[in-house]
Design a protein around this motif. Structure first.
Motif, PDB file in Angstrom:
ATOM      1  N   TRP A 134      23.023  38.182  17.414  1.00  0.00           N
ATOM      2  CA  TRP A 134      22.378  38.065  15.885  1.00  0.00           C
ATOM      3  C   TRP A 134      22.879  36.904  15.170  1.00  0.00           C
ATOM      4  CZ3 TRP A 134      19.170  41.553  13.768  1.00  0.00           C
ATOM      5  CH2 TRP A 134      18.990  41.198  12.265  1.00  0.00           C
ATOM      6  N   ARG A 135      24.101  36.399  15.574  1.00  0.00           N
ATOM      7  CA  ARG A 135      24.422  35.256  15.103  1.00  0.00           C
ATOM      8  C   ARG A 135      23.833  33.782  15.223  1.00  0.00           C
ATOM      9  NH1 ARG A 135      30.223  34.262  16.764  1.00  0.00           N
ATOM     10  NH2 ARG A 135      30.467  36.280  15.763  1.00  0.00           N
ATOM     11  N   TYR A 136      23.321  33.871  16.593  1.00  0.00           N
ATOM     12  CA  TYR A 136      22.722  32.780  17.106  1.00  0.00           C
ATOM     13  C   TYR A 136      21.170  33.059  16.779  1.00  0.00           C
ATOM     14  CZ  TYR A 136      26.235  30.793  19.844  1.00  0.00           C
ATOM     15  OH  TYR A 136      27.574  30.152  20.060  1.00  0.00           O
ATOM     16  N   PHE A 137      20.640  34.361  16.766  1.00  0.00           N
ATOM     17  CA  PHE A 137      19.380  34.621  16.299  1.00  0.00           C
ATOM     18  C   PHE A 137      19.011  34.330  14.771  1.00  0.00           C
ATOM     19  CE2 PHE A 137      17.185  37.770  13.231  1.00  0.00           C
ATOM     20  CZ  PHE A 137      16.000  37.441  13.911  1.00  0.00           C
ATOM     21  N   THR A 138      19.912  34.240  13.971  1.00  0.00           N
ATOM     22  CA  THR A 138      19.794  33.888  12.597  1.00  0.00           C
ATOM     23  C   THR A 138      19.646  32.530  12.409  1.00  0.00           C
ATOM     24  OG1 THR A 138      22.191  34.466  12.306  1.00  0.00           O
ATOM     25  CG2 THR A 138      20.901  36.103  11.622  1.00  0.00           C
ATOM     26  N   TRP A 139      20.575  31.728  12.981  1.00  0.00           N
ATOM     27  CA  TRP A 139      20.726  30.270  13.058  1.00  0.00           C
ATOM     28  C   TRP A 139      19.335  29.841  13.536  1.00  0.00           C
ATOM     29  CZ3 TRP A 139      20.723  26.810  17.410  1.00  0.00           C
ATOM     30  CH2 TRP A 139      20.920  25.279  16.709  1.00  0.00           C
ATOM     31  N   PRO A 168      31.177  28.598  13.300  1.00  0.00           N
ATOM     32  CA  PRO A 168      32.004  28.462  14.606  1.00  0.00           C
ATOM     33  C   PRO A 168      30.712  27.862  15.698  1.00  0.00           C
ATOM     34  CG  PRO A 168      32.993  30.343  13.844  1.00  0.00           C
ATOM     35  CD  PRO A 168      31.756  30.014  12.634  1.00  0.00           C
ATOM     36  N   ILE A 169      29.544  28.194  15.410  1.00  0.00           N
ATOM     37  CA  ILE A 169      28.658  27.677  16.367  1.00  0.00           C
ATOM     38  C   ILE A 169      28.041  26.418  15.984  1.00  0.00           C
ATOM     39  CG2 ILE A 169      27.590  30.250  16.543  1.00  0.00           C
ATOM     40  CD1 ILE A 169      25.110  29.279  14.691  1.00  0.00           C
ATOM     41  N   GLY A 170      28.741  25.867  14.835  1.00  0.00           N
ATOM     42  CA  GLY A 170      28.302  24.430  14.689  1.00  0.00           C
ATOM     43  C   GLY A 170      29.634  23.501  14.837  1.00  0.00           C
ATOM     44  N   LEU A 171      29.884  22.737  13.541  1.00  0.00           N
ATOM     45  CA  LEU A 171      30.975  21.843  13.732  1.00  0.00           C
ATOM     46  C   LEU A 171      32.310  22.538  13.209  1.00  0.00           C
ATOM     47  CD1 LEU A 171      29.256  18.780  12.031  1.00  0.00           C
ATOM     48  CD2 LEU A 171      29.476  19.358  14.444  1.00  0.00           C
ATOM     49  N   ARG A 172      32.284  23.699  12.794  1.00  0.00           N
ATOM     50  CA  ARG A 172      33.525  24.321  12.402  1.00  0.00           C
ATOM     51  C   ARG A 172      34.501  23.779  11.198  1.00  0.00           C
ATOM     52  NH1 ARG A 172      35.220  27.806  17.007  1.00  0.00           N
ATOM     53  NH2 ARG A 172      33.842  27.554  18.535  1.00  0.00           N
ATOM     54  N   MET A 173      33.610  23.239  10.328  1.00  0.00           N
ATOM     55  CA  MET A 173      34.683  22.506   9.291  1.00  0.00           C
ATOM     56  C   MET A 173      35.138  23.278   8.154  1.00  0.00           C
ATOM     57  SD  MET A 173      32.701  18.814   9.119  1.00  0.00           S
ATOM     58  CE  MET A 173      33.476  18.648   7.328  1.00  0.00           C
TER      59      MET A 173
END
Length: 492
Positions: A384-389, A435-440
């Protein structure tokens, strides 16, 4: 209760007012021939009635999104109502209408082809990647979610794995059938179950003595026990039901079966409004029956399907509640089927594999099902996390295609640019912070950096638009709304 009823009224009024303006701004041509008539092939290009097209569009775009999304969005409290109402009227419904109608004007072209034409050929490859990724994730999510729901109302010997296999068998059979047989015959029945179950949940909620949270200054607080900030998480949690890029992959399918441009507002804009109503009812039910802590625990323990089960049984009892669960089940199964069908079309177009025989159809489809079957073993929350992105990035692309179209036509392009810029900023913040990106994380620097990146993308978009418009031939293909016949692998 006031917010729920008032929100539904606003959604309906939005269809008759803002939807009418969007239609007028697009400038429909009732006498223009449609792809269903010009490119009729008995498989994907098939003339169908307005009512069938509308129910297919609704079931294609709905899935579990307008139910699972609002259930998880309810953790943010009644502010979720605002996003559903405003997002649906001014974002999602406009997004769906514009892509559906632009595709209708371009021989039923899918999103990557439209991106190539209106944003430039290099963009086509990026959009193809996002579309393929999104549809694969959607198809997988919409296999696992109904499987868990079916398991909850069937004997213990019918395991989730067995149900997943049965759903894939249904998909394979439906994939090789013409669209009027695979969807036109079955979807009206699915739609009836959905409509009846949704009305039953809504009526029971309104007249069952339940306390439905209203949107007031006093309860604008975030109910999420984890303290997750509302922005940008809410706008990714509730996508279907407000605005969803997945819809941009589905509208072209119905654009290939529509017979008159006059049907567009009802079929594309109207069905998104209907999805917004579904989202309002499920968000209200989740907020009414559970506090934030309980809702969070139920979602964590059994995915949102556990909440669907509890809401249906608590509001309607065992018998009617089971029927309501069936109404939820038909959504992801129908949307999963349409996701894989769209994925096949997009991939075959991209690889130039003409879909004129069952062998060629299965040659593209079966490997996709095999990959999806493997993905069903992943944790639902990760999927779901990757789907929403991927979903909301696709929505930004679709809104920018629509903006460029209106800009080149000298129409009011702000109706798509404003929601497009908002979602662009939300996507950049999400990618930088998560977390799926730059984690800033969500810091002041994140918001500033996201603003600068968004501004740079918008500047490039504006500059390329000016260049494209300056180089237009008054008699060129963009102004004439037509891609050359034969552009698509399915298309003759």
């Amino acid at each position: 209760m006031v917010t729920l009823v008032g929100g539904i009224v606003f959604l309906v009024l939005g269809y008759f007012t803002y939807g009418k303006y969007i239609e007028k701004n697009f400038l429909i041509d009732p006498d223009r021939a449609t792809p269903a008539e010009v490119l009729k092939d008995g498989y994907d290009f098939v003339p169908m009635s307005k009512s069938k097209n509308a129910i297919i569009e609704l079931l294609n775009i709905a899935g579990t999104g307008p139910i699972f999304g609002p259930i998880m969005g309810a953790l943010y409290g009644p502010v979720a109502y605002i996003w559903i109402i405003v997002g649906c009227i001014f974002g999602g419904a406009v997004h769906d209408y514009m892509i559906g109608m632009i595709s209708l004007r371009n021989n039923g072209a899918q999103l990557p082809e439209l991106a190539s034409k209106y944003l430039g050929k290099p963009v086509k490859h990026v959009v193809n990647i996002f579309s393929i990724l999104l549809l694969m994730l959607v198809g997988t999510v919409f296999v696992t979610s109904p499987a868990s729901l079916i398991e909850s109302i069937t004997p213990s010997w019918l395991t989730t794995g067995t149900i997943v296999v049965l759903i894939f068998v249904y998909y394979i059979i439906s994939t090789i059938l013409p669209i009027d047989k695979a969807m036109g015959k079955v979807y009206p029945w699915f739609g009836g179950i959905l409509i009846i179950s949704t009305i039953a949940i809504g009526v029971s909620l309104l007249f069952g003595g339940h306390t439905i949270p209203n949107l007031t200054l006093g309860n604008m607080q975030n109910f999420n026990p984890g303290g997750t900030p509302i922005f940008p998480a809410l706008f990714f949690t509730i996508s279907c039901g407000a605005i969803s890029g997945f819809h941009a992959t589905q509208a072209p399918m119905v654009a290939r079966t529509s017979t008159n441009e006059c049907e567009g507002r009802f079929t594309f804009y109207g069905m998104m409004i209907a999805e917004g109503v579904i989202a309002m009812i499920w968000a209200a039910a989740s907020m009414s029956l559970f506090d934030g802590q309980t809702l969070s625990q139920m979602i964590s323990a059994g995915t949102p399907s556990a909440v669907v089960n509890q809401v249906s049984i608590l509001l309607l009892g065992n018998v009617l509640g089971t029927i309501a669960i069936l109404g939820v089940i038909v959504l992801p199964i129908s949307s999963g089927l349409s996701a894989f069908r769209s994925l096949r079309i997009i991939l075959s177009d991209y690889l130039h594999i003409k879909q004129d025989t069952i062998k060629k159809i299965l040659m593209v489809t079966l490997p996709l099902f095999a990959i999806s079957f493997v993905l069903t073993n992943m944790d639902f929350t990760i999927l779901w996390r990757y789907f929403t992105w991927a979903n909301q990035v696709t929505a930004v692309i679709a809104l920018f295609i629509s903006t460029r179209y209106l800009f080149l036509k000298d129409k009011n392009f702000l109706v798509t640019l404003i929601p497009g810029v908002f979602m662009l900023y939300a996507c950049v913040v999400y990618i930088i912070s998560e977390p799926i990106g730059l984690r800033m994380g969500l810091t002041g620097l994140t918001y500033i950096l996201a603003f600068l990146v968004s501004l740079a993308i918008l500047g490039l978009f504006w500059k390329t638009g000016q260049t494209q418009k300056a180089g237009l031939d008054p008699n060129g293909e963009i102004l004439n709304d037509q891609l050359p016949i034969g552009t698509f692998a399915n298309g003759n």
